[in-house]
Write a protein that holds these residues in place. Structure first.
Motif, PDB file in Angstrom:
ATOM      1  N   LYS A  14     -19.531 -59.747   8.245  1.00  0.00           N
ATOM      2  CA  LYS A  14     -19.603 -61.160   7.883  1.00  0.00           C
ATOM      3  C   LYS A  14     -20.625 -61.429   6.788  1.00  0.00           C
ATOM      4  O   LYS A  14     -20.371 -62.214   5.905  1.00  0.00           O
ATOM      5  CB  LYS A  14     -19.863 -62.016   9.099  1.00  0.00           C
ATOM      6  N   ASN A  32     -19.517 -62.443   3.160  1.00  0.00           N
ATOM      7  CA  ASN A  32     -20.065 -63.719   2.722  1.00  0.00           C
ATOM      8  C   ASN A  32     -20.899 -63.560   1.449  1.00  0.00           C
ATOM      9  O   ASN A  32     -20.883 -64.415   0.570  1.00  0.00           O
ATOM     10  CB  ASN A  32     -20.908 -64.348   3.833  1.00  0.00           C
ATOM     11  N   LEU A  51     -33.302 -67.004  -1.878  1.00  0.00           N
ATOM     12  CA  LEU A  51     -33.621 -65.928  -0.939  1.00  0.00           C
ATOM     13  C   LEU A  51     -34.934 -66.172  -0.204  1.00  0.00           C
ATOM     14  O   LEU A  51     -35.000 -66.088   1.016  1.00  0.00           O
ATOM     15  CB  LEU A  51     -33.686 -64.590  -1.684  1.00  0.00           C
ATOM     16  N   GLU A  93     -32.908 -68.874   4.891  1.00  0.00           N
ATOM     17  CA  GLU A  93     -33.039 -68.816   6.343  1.00  0.00           C
ATOM     18  C   GLU A  93     -33.422 -70.154   6.968  1.00  0.00           C
ATOM     19  O   GLU A  93     -32.806 -70.564   7.957  1.00  0.00           O
ATOM     20  CB  GLU A  93     -34.027 -67.716   6.727  1.00  0.00           C
ATOM     21  N   PRO A 145     -29.546 -67.058  10.884  1.00  0.00           N
ATOM     22  CA  PRO A 145     -30.388 -67.116   9.685  1.00  0.00           C
ATOM     23  C   PRO A 145     -30.479 -65.768   8.968  1.00  0.00           C
ATOM     24  O   PRO A 145     -30.451 -65.715   7.734  1.00  0.00           O
ATOM     25  CB  PRO A 145     -31.754 -67.527  10.231  1.00  0.00           C
ATOM     26  N   SER A 146     -30.571 -64.677   9.737  1.00  0.00           N
ATOM     27  CA  SER A 146     -30.707 -63.381   9.073  1.00  0.00           C
ATOM     28  C   SER A 146     -29.435 -63.036   8.281  1.00  0.00           C
ATOM     29  O   SER A 146     -29.495 -62.347   7.265  1.00  0.00           O
ATOM     30  CB  SER A 146     -31.032 -62.289  10.081  1.00  0.00           C
ATOM     31  N   ASP A 147     -28.287 -63.536   8.733  1.00  0.00           N
ATOM     32  CA  ASP A 147     -27.055 -63.326   7.971  1.00  0.00           C
ATOM     33  C   ASP A 147     -27.114 -64.053   6.632  1.00  0.00           C
ATOM     34  O   ASP A 147     -26.607 -63.572   5.619  1.00  0.00           O
ATOM     35  CB  ASP A 147     -25.836 -63.843   8.737  1.00  0.00           C
ATOM     36  N   ARG A 178     -29.746 -64.578   4.894  1.00  0.00           N
ATOM     37  CA  ARG A 178     -30.573 -63.774   4.000  1.00  0.00           C
ATOM     38  C   ARG A 178     -29.809 -62.554   3.476  1.00  0.00           C
ATOM     39  O   ARG A 178     -29.797 -62.271   2.280  1.00  0.00           O
ATOM     40  CB  ARG A 178     -31.845 -63.301   4.726  1.00  0.00           C
ATOM     41  N   LYS A 179     -29.154 -61.837   4.386  1.00  0.00           N
ATOM     42  CA  LYS A 179     -28.440 -60.618   3.968  1.00  0.00           C
ATOM     43  C   LYS A 179     -27.350 -60.950   2.946  1.00  0.00           C
ATOM     44  O   LYS A 179     -27.158 -60.211   1.983  1.00  0.00           O
ATOM     45  CB  LYS A 179     -27.844 -59.927   5.186  1.00  0.00           C
ATOM     46  N   VAL A 235     -28.885 -61.367  -0.412  1.00  0.00           N
ATOM     47  CA  VAL A 235     -29.269 -60.090  -1.035  1.00  0.00           C
ATOM     48  C   VAL A 235     -28.048 -59.411  -1.662  1.00  0.00           C
ATOM     49  O   VAL A 235     -28.105 -58.934  -2.803  1.00  0.00           O
ATOM     50  CB  VAL A 235     -29.960 -59.176  -0.006  1.00  0.00           C
ATOM     51  N   ILE A 272     -27.289 -61.172  -4.845  1.00  0.00           N
ATOM     52  CA  ILE A 272     -28.245 -60.906  -5.925  1.00  0.00           C
ATOM     53  C   ILE A 272     -27.954 -59.551  -6.588  1.00  0.00           C
ATOM     54  O   ILE A 272     -27.951 -59.438  -7.818  1.00  0.00           O
ATOM     55  CB  ILE A 272     -29.698 -60.947  -5.395  1.00  0.00           C
TER      56      ILE A 272
END
Lengths: 499, 241
Positions: free
Chosen positions: A50, A54, A97, A102, A280-282, A284-285, A288, A291
């Protein structure tokens, strides 16, 4: 041989390829979303799918007509000043980021306004955020529509207005059947296609020119650059590959840099993607992944822009519309088939971005205004109906504006949308997230002052006035600080009174 | 051997009815109830979620997991809660195999038309692939209404996280420092590009200062993002442990 621009005739091959790409994208996205729910065995790598999907979809949403058509054209015509768009577009994701991703996922459920209201249970905050979402989305829609109108002419031989109508029409159809076609999967596939095309085109530029990656740039520094519209030598290498060709006024350059840095994390269609992942960690990932992909993408765009300039200088073709630099280059490198492929992907890119934007603005109206402020929601069914009606309305407005704004460089127009987003939304976001003394009135003032000042400064800028009242083409450097000043000033005033 | 009944639930009406049936069955058979929620892995926007909710008869204001838990408590049925993320049918079957359940009880929304083509029928897929007994429940309107009334009375929702739970972590503060470093670098690029254009066109490393700084800004963004993510994942794992 006389150098020629792309011809605007009907191309059966291009047309067929275009239809195939759109159909295949829809078919694959339907297949995937069905598989994810009903495949009998565990075929994916756990939860990683995901945020990876995403993240790629983020990139797909963001790498719009502006990134692809606009930046390539801007680099081909203005060298370094085009490259700064790529650098700034990417820098904006650093803000997303480290500051926004998050916390926003924790605060918001569906819209930008949700996030702000999670701290202040205030209808005026929600209204201000919803209006700002709507205005920024519409501003961002304009360049996408201009891109569609521009690319349709050489691709299918249709007039500009048809392109705008087709995109508007298809997107209204997509949104009207929303839930049937997951935009995430569409963006994912589209982003992959775009990447493959851009990598192939970059390799083509280097192979055909016979230069290495570094040599290719050095050649410009040593031998100067052409004007792609004529093919004649126009600039020294030093002038072309350092700032100032497009943004002669230093403050204009600085203003653009600021708007690009702060604009990304404030764009409604970027923000809504953060509410689509469970954790929230998703968020951020995903950021990344986006980016990394976009960093590579913008480096490749430099080669596409410079490649266009190089071959135009060699007398291979001319480019009359800066938005057509990349498609013209593709036509030269790989013939009509490659041109059709690149243009179809660009067109699909626009479709994806426009549907994302329309969903963001329809969400703002349906969720924030209809459900939350007016309190009219009876059921999910009625809310869905309002979302869809709104989407159709915004779509029609986008079509009208797209027709009016014919002929502008799309990257430039996007720069304006970024300035608007940064001025209106960033002071509010920073205030809510990081400043304990921010009050609801301060937030509303920040949004209002940022939005209105940016709009007014754009209206009286050299872009829209022969005798401009404001000297800069991009308002960011004035309107962003104004937004912050209003947010901070009013918060301090109302905060004291409240104590 | 202990009897186990698996109840995959979301907050859909058929799942609520299935919950009532599963608790009843567990009580009769003196079995343990395994309550499973699978978080879907395709990210979706609000309009898409709304459309999905309407098609699958979901009630977003109800927490299906909490309803099952509270109902099991009321009836004195032993239970376990399992939350998984991923492909819905695949995860349901995975859990049923791993835990050795005898029966799966689940609601069927039986979506039809375009939406059915797009969303697929999870209950059907589970029935086809499972290695145990599968009871799918396609409730009547009356059953649905009753289940909804019961679920509205039982409310065991958990409190959501606060923003401070993110912004007060060490990793967020590390992110702020990295952010400051990047902004300083970007500001340098911006100021030189605006006011010191002579410096930007000075040759450097076979290119010029402007291009080198531009490439560096892109590379720095990628490196920072990857390193920060690696660090944050490490911190999150440490926290979980």
């Amino acid at each position: 041989m006389v150098a020629e621009a792309l011809a605007n005739d009907f191309k059966p091959l291009a047309f067929t390829l275009f239809v195939i790409i759109v159909m295949v994208t829809l078919a694959i996205s339907t297949y995937f979303s069905r598989r994810v729910r009903t495949a009998g065995h565990y075929y994916t790598a756990g939860g990683s799918v995901k945020w990876f999907v995403n993240g790629v979809a983020f990139a797909g949403d963001y790498l719009s007509a502006a990134s692809f058509l606009g930046i390539a054209g801007m680099i081909a015509f203005s060298g370094f000043d085009g490259f700064i768009y790529g650098i700034g577009f990417l820098a904006g994701w650093i803000v997303a980021l480290f500051l926004i991703a998050e916390p926003l996922r924790v605060m918001g459920k569906y819209t930008f306004a949700d996030a702000l209201v999670s701290k202040f249970k205030s209808k005026s905050v929600r209204l201000a955020a919803a209006i700002s979402t709507l205005v920024v989305s519409i501003f961002y829609l304009i360049p996408q529509m201009v891109g569609a109108g521009t690319i349709i002419q050489p691709l299918l031989g249709f007039p500009y207005e048809w392109g705008v109508l087709i995109v508007g029409g298809i997107v209204i159809l997509i949104v009207a059947t929303a839930g049937m076609v997951s935009t995430t999967w569409v963006q994912f596939i589209k982003a992959l296609l775009l990447f493959i095309a851009v990598i192939a085109l970059t390799i083509g530029v280097l192979v055909v020119s016979g230069f290495g990656p570094l040599e290719f740039i050095q050649n410009f520094l040593d031998n100067g650059a052409a004007n792609p519209a004529t093919g004649g030598l126009a600039h020294t290498g030093d002038a072309f590959l350092s700032p100032g060709l497009k943004f002669n006024d230093p403050w204009d350059f600085a203003s653009l840099c600021l708007a690009l840095l702060l604009g990304t994390a404030a764009l409604p269609h970027v923000l809504i993607r953060y509410y689509t992942v469970p954790k929230p960690s998703d968020a951020r990932k995903s950021t990344v992944v986006a980016i990394v992909l976009m960093g590579v993408f913008y480096v490749l765009m430099l080669y596409l822009g410079l490649g266009t300039n190089y071959f135009a200088g060699q007398g291979k073709f001319i480019v009359t519309d800066s938005n057509l630099a990349a498609p013209t280059l593709a036509n030269f490198i790989g013939g009509e088939l490659f041109f059709a492929l690149i243009s179809s992907i660009a067109f699909a890119t626009i479709l994806g971005t426009v549907s994302g934007l329309i969903m963001a603005s329809a969400g703002a109206i349906a969720h924030d205004i209809y459900t939350e402020i007016l309190g009219k929601k009876k059921s999910d069914k009625s809310a869905l109906r309002v979302s869809k009606i709104t989407a159709v309305g915004v779509g029609l407005l986008a079509i009208a504006l797209g027709m009016v704004m014919k002929g502008q460089n799309v990257a430039f127009l996007v720069g304006l949308a970024f300035a608007l987003a940064a001025s209106a939304n960033i002071p509010a976001l920073i205030g809510v997230l990081f400043w304990k003394k921010a009050t609801d009135r301060g937030i509303v003032s920040g949004i209002a002052v940022g939005l209105v000042s940016a709009l007014v400064l754009i209206a009286v800028s050299p872009t829209y006035m022969d005798d401009p009242l404001f000297p800069l083409t991009n308002p960011g450097i004035v309107s962003v600080p104004l937004g912050f000043a209003a947010m901070i000033g009013v918060s301090l005033l109302t905060g004291k009174r409240g104590e | 051997m202990e009897q186990k009944i698996l109840l995959p639930t979301d907050s859909s009406l058929p799942a609520l009815v299935a919950t009532i049936e599963a608790v009843k069955m567990a009580k009769e058979r003196k079995a343990k109830l395994i309550i499973l929620t699978v978080i879907e892995s395709t990210p979706s926007t609000e309009i898409e979620q709304q459309a999905g909710n309407v098609t699958l008869k979901r009630c977003p204001d109800i927490d299906g997991m909490a309803f099952a838990r509270e109902l099991a408590k009321q009836e004195g049925v032993p239970y376990d809660e399992v939350v998984r993320e991923g492909p819905v049918s695949g995860e349901i079957i995975n859990v049923s195999n791993a835990m050795g359940v005898q029966t799966i009880v689940m609601g069927s929304s039986a979506p039809s038309g375009l939406a059915g083509l797009y969303l697929g029928d999870v209950a059907k897929s589970v029935a086809k692939h499972a290695k145990c007994e599968v009871l799918t429940i396609n409730p009547t309107k009356e059953q649905g209404r009753e289940a909804l009334m019961l679920a509205r009375r039982i409310d065991g929702k958990k409190k959501p996280k606060t923003v401070e739970s993110i912004t007060s972590t060490k990793q967020f503060k590390v992110g702020l420092v990295l952010f400051a470093v990047y902004v300083a670098f970007y500001a340098l690029l911006m100021i030189l590009g605006a006011f010191e254009r002579g410096v930007m066109s000075e040759r450097l490393l076979g290119l010029n200062v402007g291009l080198v700084l531009g490439f560096a800004a892109i590379i720095l963004a990628i490196v920072m993002a990857v390193v920060f993510n690696w660090y944050a994942i490490k911190m999150e794992k440490a926290q979980e442990a």
